[in-house]
Design a protein around this motif. Sequence first.
Motif, PDB file in Angstrom:
ATOM      1  N   VAL A   4      -6.593   6.159   9.473  1.00  0.00           N
ATOM      2  CA  VAL A   4      -6.001   4.922   8.971  1.00  0.00           C
ATOM      3  C   VAL A   4      -4.786   5.266   8.121  1.00  0.00           C
ATOM      4  O   VAL A   4      -4.853   6.101   7.222  1.00  0.00           O
ATOM      5  CB  VAL A   4      -7.025   4.116   8.141  1.00  0.00           C
ATOM      6  N   ARG A   5      -3.667   4.650   8.442  1.00  0.00           N
ATOM      7  CA  ARG A   5      -2.438   4.887   7.691  1.00  0.00           C
ATOM      8  C   ARG A   5      -1.996   3.584   7.056  1.00  0.00           C
ATOM      9  O   ARG A   5      -2.266   2.518   7.567  1.00  0.00           O
ATOM     10  CB  ARG A   5      -1.357   5.419   8.620  1.00  0.00           C
ATOM     11  N   GLY A   6      -1.309   3.695   5.941  1.00  0.00           N
ATOM     12  CA  GLY A   6      -0.844   2.499   5.268  1.00  0.00           C
ATOM     13  C   GLY A   6       0.281   2.806   4.316  1.00  0.00           C
ATOM     14  O   GLY A   6       0.733   3.953   4.204  1.00  0.00           O
ATOM     15  N   LEU A   7       0.730   1.790   3.638  1.00  0.00           N
ATOM     16  CA  LEU A   7       1.783   1.922   2.643  1.00  0.00           C
ATOM     17  C   LEU A   7       1.206   1.663   1.262  1.00  0.00           C
ATOM     18  O   LEU A   7       0.322   0.824   1.097  1.00  0.00           O
ATOM     19  CB  LEU A   7       2.911   0.930   2.936  1.00  0.00           C
ATOM     20  N   GLY A 129       4.143   6.295   2.327  1.00  0.00           N
ATOM     21  CA  GLY A 129       3.322   6.209   3.538  1.00  0.00           C
ATOM     22  C   GLY A 129       2.159   7.167   3.385  1.00  0.00           C
ATOM     23  O   GLY A 129       2.374   8.351   3.163  1.00  0.00           O
TER      24      GLY A 129
END
Length: 130
Positions: A4-7, A129
């Motif tokens: 899971v990637r996010g800012l 990020g």
Amino acid sequence: MNSVRGLLAASVIAIQNSCFIYPACQKCFSRLILDSRRFNCLKCGCTGEAKDASYRYRLSLRIADTNDLFDITVFGSCLDPFFGVTAENLQRCIQDFNQLSGEANADASPRLLVQAVETCFIGRRFIFGV
């Protein structure tokens, strides 16, 4: 490994260390082992002459959002605009400075550079990020 990637919008509250660049393998970006003549990558086995080693940015930061503290490391050319030069060129400047000042530690960053990085980053808010 979590994919899971996010800012994350957060403020920099501290610079974790004063070593902002490292000799990096051109194939896998791992830290190279340097001696006076040669370099060696322990991860992928790449070797070459020390004078041909490339350098990469590595900025370790402590950041805070509204709820939590995080230790993160920012790598690579995304830091070029903040430093104004590539990691290769900054390494050359540091080497020149160390030669002029008689500094024996090749990894030493001039204190003025450390202060400039602290001024540029500490207290500022960025989007990371993660």
